[in-house]
Design an enzyme around this catalytic site. Structure first.
Site: not given
Ligand SMILES: Nc1ncnc2c1ncn2[C@@H]1O[C@H](COP(=O)(O)OP(=O)(O)O)[C@@H](O)[C@H]1O
Ligand SMILES: [Mg+2]
Length: 1034
Positions: A158-159, A163, A208, A211-212, A432, A434
């Site tokens: 997660s994070g 996404t 996050n 977080s989804s 992810g 957790e």
């Molecule tokens: N490629 C990226 N560039 C900049 N920031 C990112 C990137 N990927 C993730 N982040 C940062 O990390 C945070 C969490 O990412 P997210 O994709 O929501 O995580 P996950 O879906 O894996 O839980 C996002 O809100 C963003 O702030």
């Molecule tokens: Mg996500």
């Protein structure tokens, strides 16, 4: 080479960046090496020949290795060092073969712009620095060329950025796929489904801020042209418990806050809401309703707009927000001691109104248990706890169903109804792994899901690798790796897995409690290495476990689940039952089983497709940019099996390429394979590697591929290629320029020939016309000539006209120039004889007239004198014709030369003419030079100062000259006067002039001969003859 391209990625060393692009060159780069603009930034230009491979390697090391497969060592330390090196330069993507490892930078990087997208479009995977776009583009192009289905598995805890990665990919397809108005609508819907689903399905957690809280698998459908024509979303297990409960530091789903913060006043009034998130129980449990990183008001606008794009009409939108509001109202309903929701009945009313149900039934439902006994219904009141329980269950159920409905609606709006065959690229962005302080049933499901995906990854990657070695007939030594199948089995195995036991416990008659469930688990899993409970644990571990806990040793780490939490979650199970048809006799499915089977289905969906992987790593727990938490990342690298994957990729052979691809790239390195290898590619590769001096243990020839054992072998080859490439580029350039010039020349030549041909045609046609005309004219001419004497016809009259005109034209050119010219008159044709004669006369008259007009008085006088001379001498004297051309002058001796004495004497007399003469004495004819002067009355012979003789004209009997050419003049003088000296014999060079002048004064006529004898002789002389006469020889 790409000298200035450093600017593109902001590297401190331009050298380094050049290498990033430079070391894996292709035909595309050969083009680039011919000094075209830089492939990434059109502002900069390529300077060929500045880097050799040595330099490239050094520079490459400075930003790490962009493909882990090329690492010399496959240790975890080397892996992490490389990852760190690249991360420190904001190079967040690194390959392991075709898998991408992505490290969350927690900051905006300028690598997702349109320019970058354009750069990666249609480029081979390894040609450019690692990027998520490269993977997206390669999946897309493979799908198009092989016409099969693909999926991109995005995993990580997660994070970690899953996404975000899936959004980037979707955006890439939105920009790179062909677009039309229709396609754009589909594209917009796909893009806009994201903010809506995120609003309803994402929440701030400790891990996050976005977080989804549901799993998402999205299919993007493409037609055979590669147009994105539709999409479909599958959602997995929304974390509904969040609706009613949030851990400390976490929030409910975004949409609640967005509605309260951003909704218009009118809307809030309609929904009975207050603009204060603190007012709602369901929004404040985590005590962090307001978060600085989230702008709920702006997000509200985005969601509203997105709903419009995905075709939500106003009624549906209002209903949707009505439900969201009703959940908030439900959350605020309190129960008094007899479990009546009496205090907040108006909330009950609002909720029922918004949900469109009867308020009475709602209240009953929340406060009474309904027991059916033999067709009778008995209502027993709930305790407060039960009532709260029922309320929360309702809220969760409503929200969960609404979320499913939302996904269905989005699917409807993205659906493509065209039945033609489509290929898909699936994007799997699932929650992810957790680990929280307290892990609920949902965490259990989430982590189980991650176990399944890891299992899928292991199976697919290992299987693919094994298949490849087997297919290529290469010996293969299995790599040791942790297979998490054992954990998957622990959870899902039929009759023995945790889910089966949970099902049994939930459905078995009797008093099933959480603790009986735990006992059952302990019974069944007692000695499973990945399962621990308080009872089963050793002393040390026991301290960390509560009595109601069980712990699973997941592939990604240990997670302790609390069965007591399950008690509160049992309602989910019940709630799930409540959605079943009440009349159905079939044993209903529990949530866990439902989830298990949906995961199974997902696995099947994915197994039927070709996989691409993005492994997301979380760089640190505090969400800070630039922090590389080595321990955290090491842990992730470990459990994600990246090292194993890398080892498998390199098992024995670090690199492999298809014969034809390998040959195509490196054939310039061997004279036998360059420029063309005519035989089988495998034989060509064999010849090539022999030439390059590969040792037998360094490579293996498979069926279709060459396998290279060590990266350094490939590097050496690449170095050699790099060196020869520039030379090659020059040669290619020269060839190409030659080819272009030749083409241009050919074109020009063809054009010239064409013009020539056309021009010749024009000329020939003109010539033909001229000839035809000439033939006609000649024919006419001949006919006219033949009939010229006959009666007038068109032909002969034209002919005659021509004859006339031609004669007159010729005549014009050849007219006699002088009156005297009587011979040059052009002979006229018969028809013009008369005319010619008239013209001739006219012309002569004209000439005469012109001549006459042009005569001056002097000339006239001259001519008159000449006429007089003519009348006297013409035909009389032989020398006369020669004299005609000599003009007469007024006098031969100018006044100043006349002897002055005589002048004084003669001045009284009018001087008519003077001329020097030679006088011959009468006796002896001695010549004596004298001047002869004519006056009006007499001629005077003068010698110096003396007038020797005066001859009065009256005394002049006659004047004699011979008819020969001499100049002798004899004045015959009457001799009656004794003073007279007798005849005067003289020689005068101007005889004719003198006599003519004299004749003007006195009339002279031809008379008889004198006593001068004339004869012709060899020498002219004058002497006295024997007969006493003057003898003149001329
Ligand atoms: N490629 C990226 N560039 C900049 N920031 C990112 C990137 N990927 C993730 N982040 C940062 O990390 C945070 C969490 O990412 P997210 O994709 O929501 O995580 P996950 O879906 O894996 O839980 C996002 O809100 C963003 O702030
Ligand atoms: Mg996500």
């Amino acid at each position: 080479m790409l000298l200035k391209c450093a600017a593109v990625l902001g590297s401190p060393s331009p050298f380094a960046q050049c290498v990033v692009f430079g070391w894996c060159l292709s035909s595309r780069e050969l083009w680039a090496a011919s000094q075209g603009p830089c492939v990434l930034c059109s502002d900069h230009y390529l300077l060929s020949g500045q880097l050799d491979m040595e330099g490239a390697l050094t520079a490459r090391d400075r930003v790490g290795i962009q493909d882990f497969v090329l690492l010399d060592e496959t240790t975890e330390a080397a892996f992490l060092t490389n990852l760190k090196k690249r991360f420190s330069k904001d190079l967040i993507y690194t390959y392991v073969g075709t898998l991408i490892v992505s490290v969350n930078p927690y900051k905006e990087l300028d690598i997702y712009n349109k320019k970058q997208m354009d750069t990666y479009m249609g480029v081979n995977f390894f040609e450019l620095p690692p990027h998520i776009y490269a993977l997206a583009d390669n999946a897309y192009h493979t799908m198009l060329t092989e016409f099969n289905n693909h999926f991109i598995l995005i995993s990580g805890e997660s994070g970690a950025g899953k996404t975000e990665a899936s959004k980037k990919i979707l955006q890439y397809y939105a920009v790179s796929c062909p677009s039309t108005t229709l396609l754009n609508t589909v594209r917009d819907k796909m893009l806009m489904s994201n903010p809506v689903l995120e609003a309803f399905g994402n929440a701030k957690t400790l891990k996050n801020d976005n977080s989804s809280r549901f799993g998402k698998y999205m299919d993007i459908q493409f037609n055979s042209e590669g147009d994105a024509v539709g999409g479909h979303i599958l959602n997995y297990l929304l974390e509904k418990s969040r609706v009613v409960h949030q851990n400390h530091g976490e929030r409910n789903f975004h949409i609640f806050y967005q509605l309260v913060e951003g909704g218009a006043d009118d809307l809030l009034r309609q929904l009975g809401l207050e603009r204060d998130v603190q007012h709602y129980n369901y929004l404040t449990q985590g005590e962090c309703a307001i978060v600085s990183s989230i702008n709920d008001r702006n997000d509200w606008k985005t969601v509203k707009n997105a709903l419009q794009v995905i075709n939500f009409d106003e009624i549906n939108t209002n209903h949707l927000f009505g439900i969201v509001a009703s959940v908030l109202h439900l959350g605020n309903i309190q129960f008094d001691s007899d479990s009546k929701a009496s205090i907040y009945t108006h909330l009950m009313l609002f909720s029922s109104q918004l949900l469109g149900v009867d308020a009475q039934s709602l209240q009953e439902g929340l406060t009474f248990r309904k027991i059916e006994a033999r067709k009778d219904q008995v209502l027993t009141p709930f305790t407060i706890d039960h009532a709260i329980y029922a309320r929360d269950a309702l809220a969760k159920a409503i929200y969960g169903q609404t979320f499913t409905w939302l996904v269905n609606r989005i699917n409807e709006s993205m659906e493509n109804k065209d039945p033609s065959r489509k290929t898909v690229i699936g994007l799997l962005d699932i929650y992810g792994f957790e680990v929280f302080y307290v892990n609920s049933f949902e965490q259990f499901c989430i982590n189980y899901c991650n176990e399944k995906l890891q299992q899928l990854f292991i199976q697919l990657t290992l299987k693919a690798e094994q298949d490849e070695y087997e297919a290529e007939n290469i010996e293969w030594e299995p790599v040791q790796f942790f297979n998490n199948k054992i954990i998957c089995d622990l959870v899902e195995e039929k009759h023995r897995g945790i889910i089966s036991i949970l099902d049994e416990e939930c459905l078995r008659p009797g008093d099933a409690t959480d603790l009986t469930f735990l006992e059952r688990l302990e019974d069944k899993m007692g000695n499973h290495p990945h399962f621990v409970t308080h009872k089963l644990a050793d002393k040390m571990t026991r301290k960390t476990l509560e009595r109601g806990d069980f712990r699973l040793l997941h592939y990604a780490g240990e997670v302790t689940y609390c069965v007591l939490m399950c008690q509160s979650k049992n309602a989910i199970v019940k709630e799930c039952f409540s959605t079943m048809d009440p009349d159905s006799r079939k044993r209903p499915e529990t949530v866990a089983t439902h989830f298990k089977s949906s995961l199974l289905k997902l696995t099947e969906i994915l197994m039927a497709k070709e996989a691409w992987y993005i492994r997301c790593l979380k760089s640190n727990e505090s969400k800070q940019p630039g922090q590389f938490d080595e321990a955290l990342i090491r842990h992730q690298v470990k459990y994600l099996g990246l090292m194993e994957h890398l080892r498998v990729r390199r098992a024995g052979f670090a690199y492999r390429r298809k014969f034809d691809v390998f040959l195509k790239r490196y054939k310039p390195l061997c004279p036998a394979t360059w420029p063309h290898w005519r035989g089988e590619p495998a034989d060509g590769v064999e010849v090539l590697v022999q030439h390059l001096g590969y040792l037998p243990h360094e490579y293996k020839m498979g069926r279709t591929k060459i396998f290279i054992r060590h990266p350094r072998t490939l590097y050496a080859t690449e170095d050699a290629y790099e060196k020869c490439k520039h030379e090659l580029a020059t040669r290619l350039q020269a060839k190409y320029k030659g080819y272009r010039a030749k083409g241009e020349f050919k074109k020009q030549k063809e054009a010239a020939t064409k013009i020539e041909t056309c021009w010749r045609g024009v000329q020939a046609r003109k010539e033909k016309e001229k000839r035809a005309w000439a033939v006609k004219v000649i024919k006419k001419f001949i006919k006219g000539y033949m009939t010229r004497g006959q009666a007038k016809t068109t032909d002969n009259s034209e002919y005659l006209a021509f004859v006339r005109q031609s004669y007159l034209n010729r005549l014009k050119e050849k007219l006699p120039k002088t009156v005297l010219d009587k011979t040059t008159w052009l002979t006229p044709p018969v028809v013009l004889q008369e005319t010619s004669e008239i013209l001739r006369k006219l012309h002569y008259r004209l000439m005469v007239r012109k001549y006459v007009r042009g005569i001056t008085p002097q000339k006239k006088a001259q001519l008159q004198l000449k006429a007089t001379a003519s009348s006297i001498f013409k035909g009389q004297k032989d020398s006369y014709p020669q004299s005609v051309a000599q003009p007469f002058v007024d006098t031969r001796i100018s006044k100043c030369h006349i002897y002055s004495c005589s002048l004084t004497v003669l001045c009284s007399v009018f001087l008519q003419y003077s001329v020097p003469v030679i006088k011959y004495d009468r006796n002896g004819f001695k010549p004596r030079p004298r001047q002869l002067i004519l006056t009006q009355t007499a001629a005077y012979v003068i010698e110096e100062a003396k007038i020797k003789q005066r001859v009065l004209y009256t005394s002049l009997k006659g004047i004699s000259v011979s008819n020969l050419t001499d100049d002798i003049i004899v004045f015959h003088i009457t001799c009656e006067d004794p003073k007279q000296k007798g005849d005067l014999v003289m020689q005068c060079n101007h005889l004719f002039e003198f006599l003519t002048k004299l004749s003007v004064i006195i009339e002279i006529q031809a008379g008889k001969e004198s006593a001068v004898d004339f004869t012709t002789g060899q020498e002219p002389m004058v002497y006295k003859a024997k007969n006493g006469h003057l003898m003149v020889v001329s």
